[in-house]
Design a protein around this motif. Structure first.
Motif, short mmCIF file in Angstrom:
data_model
loop_
_atom_site.label_atom_id
_atom_site.label_comp_id
_atom_site.label_asym_id
_atom_site.label_seq_id
_atom_site.Cartn_x
_atom_site.Cartn_y
_atom_site.Cartn_z
N GLN A 1 0.82 -1.22 0.00
CA GLN A 1 0.00 0.00 0.00
C GLN A 1 0.85 1.26 0.00
N ASN B 1 -2.68 2.61 -4.39
CA ASN B 1 -3.50 2.63 -3.19
C ASN B 1 -4.51 3.77 -3.30
N PRO C 1 -7.71 4.48 6.70
CA PRO C 1 -8.34 3.31 6.09
C PRO C 1 -9.74 3.11 6.66
N GLU D 1 -5.09 -0.72 8.63
CA GLU D 1 -6.21 -1.58 8.27
C GLU D 1 -6.53 -2.50 9.44
N GLU E 1 -3.46 -7.92 3.73
CA GLU E 1 -2.42 -6.90 3.90
C GLU E 1 -1.10 -7.47 4.38
N LYS F 1 -12.16 -6.69 1.83
CA LYS F 1 -11.48 -6.27 3.05
C LYS F 1 -11.54 -7.34 4.13
#
Length: 504
Positions: free
Chosen positions: A37, A44, A214, A344, A356, A466
């Protein structure tokens, strides 16, 4: 008309044609905890920073958008890259394990094939490096400022910033090597590892920037198995004001080991830079969500400042290769040991099978072999690097290696015959209280098993990118889960992993 860069490459290629050397050189640039990211080539949506030099590698080569790791933690990643083996095969399943330097590694095989090999920077494998003609490594995690290095002749201390010093040493070695032979250089940076100490020239970078947050910064961990809520890696509860964010209780930073390493002038510059943060914190006295938001902003400033120095030094390597006629005949790869959380799920650190931490950045350039500005969504891994480097050098890879050479990806960004699933396994005890787990990853789904709590998680990344709600117990996904369980069993057997999960 030729650009300046093209002219340098052309002139350098003629003037420094490396004599009779035609075999491919290999340069591996490696960082610690660099989130994809935080590379602008990955686009991103939060647009946190710009990394023009790392982006240049992607523009002149290939960006891998799904490079994933078999174990999201520092030392195991390094052992996997050297051996082409899973952690449970190379003997380094966690950061506490000592790497057995007698085992087969790709640098040893390159040495045997006539390559010059060198390693500079972070090693973190507890034993001394083997397979390298020259090496200088940081002890343990190493220091950002005025770092010590372990060498074959004993420990030395160098004054300066670690990212710069590691690059200095690597370029010096390329410059003084035997230019009739091919070479493999591994430059392995400490940055941007916790506790995120920037170079002095970047202390004021992003000073007036407010970074977008985020969406999942205030994740409540509902809809998952219990381990997600029991970890110790939250910006809220576990990111420290004193060590991580440099906010002392008193009026100086003598409690910081890194600060103690500085000379008086360096301390003066540091204090001038971080006193403003201390005064801001005392003025605002943030609480609750406001404290989390404030911590996140300071975290991003220091983390991305470390990245700025990394990107500058990547640029130095690229410029050196251009000026010395080495660009065309060098496979250059930039990667990190795993991904990292930049807020995140409210987190920092790594370790999980979640995206991630599972995904690591990876870009590669190899003129006449990799099409410029190409991109691949195929599931590749740091498990594949050893075989890729060996094939580039024309050296057969041992049949015991468990990865796949990336050559088919270089030729076709997503060949039809490529892996469709991948095995993941994390086992480090205690640290950050991330529960041991294993899992299977496919292009769309993830299935994970936490064997200590006997809980399952499953995610449909197409509908839930996510990874906020597990569908492991959703009847609609029962048939998919069954297939994934079968694939998990197959991969466990194929990779020779221990059986911690129930027999499926």
């Amino acid at each position: 008309m030729l650009t300046r860069r093209q002219l340098l490459q052309t002139v350098g290629s003629v003037a420094l044609a490396q004599g009779s050397q035609t075999r491919t050189n290999i340069v591996f640039l490696f960082t610690d905890d660099h989130a994809f990211q935080a590379i602008s080539a990955y686009k991103n949506p939060l647009k946190l920073n710009q990394t023009p030099n790392i982006d240049r590698i992607a523009h002149e080569g290939m960006i891998f958008r799904r490079c994933i790791v078999p174990n999201s933690i520092c030392a195991p990643a390094r052992a996997t890259i050297l051996t082409g083996l899973y952690s449970h095969k190379n003997g380094v399943p966690d950061n506490r394990s000592k790497f057995d330097g007698s085992q087969t590694t790709f640098p040893k095989l390159l040495q045997q094939a006539g390559y010059q090999t060198a390693l500079f920077g972070k090693w973190h494998l507890q034993s001394n490096p083997t397979g390298f003609d020259v090496w200088e490594v940081l002890p343990g995690q190493g220091s950002y400022y005025n770092p010590d290095f372990i060498t074959e002749k004993g420990n030395i201390r160098k004054e300066g910033y670690a990212t710069d010093l590691i690059t200095d040493r690597g370029l010096e070695w390329i410059d003084t090597r035997d230019k009739s032979k091919p070479f493999c250089l591994m430059l392995q940076h400490k940055a941007p590892h916790r506790n995120w100490m920037p170079a002095a020239r970047h202390f004021d970078l992003y000073e007036n920037t407010v970074f977008p947050e985020p969406e999942t910064l205030f994740d409540d961990y509902q809809g998952r198995a219990t381990p997600a809520s029991k970890q110790e890696m939250e910006i809220n509860r576990h990111m420290t004001l004193d060590s991580d964010l440099k906010v002392p209780e008193g009026d100086n930073w003598d409690y910081l080991p890194e600060y103690k390493r500085m000379n008086p002038k360096q301390k003066e510059v540091w204090a001038k830079a971080y006193r403003g943060r201390l005064e801001e914190f005392r003025r605002l006295q943030p609480k609750g969500k406001d404290l989390v938001k404030w911590k996140y902003q300071q975290y991003m400033k220091d983390y991305l400042r470390c990245i700025a120095a990394v990107d500058e030094n990547v640029g130095r390597v690229l410029e050196y290769l251009d000026k010395n006629g080495l660009t065309q005949n060098t496979l250059l790869v930039y990667a990190s040991d795993q991904g990292f959380y930049l807020g995140e799920h409210g987190w920092f650190d790594k370790r999980w099978i979640y995206e991630e931490s599972l995904r690591t950045p990876c870009v590669a350039r190899w003129p006449n072999h990799i099409k410029p500005a190409s991109s691949s969504d195929a599931m590749v891994s740091n498990l594949d690097f050893a075989q890729t480097f060996l094939e580039a050098a024309g050296v057969p890879a041992p049949a015991t290696m468990q990865g796949i050479s990336l050559f088919p990806i270089f030729k076709n960004s997503k060949p039809s015959r490529w892996r469709k699933s991948f095995y993941y396994r994390y086992t480090e005890p205690g640290v950050h209280e991330v529960a041991p787990h294993e899992g299977v990853v496919t292009e769309r789904y993830k299935l994970a098993y936490f064997w200590e709590t006997k809980e399952w998680e499953m995610y449909d990344r197409q509908r839930d990118p996510k990874e906020m709600k597990s569908v492991a117990n959703d009847p609609k996904y029962a048939s998919i889960r069954k297939k994934l369980e079968s694939e998990l069993k197959r991969l466990r057997e194929e990779t020779g992993a221990p059986v911690n999960a129930p027999v499926i």
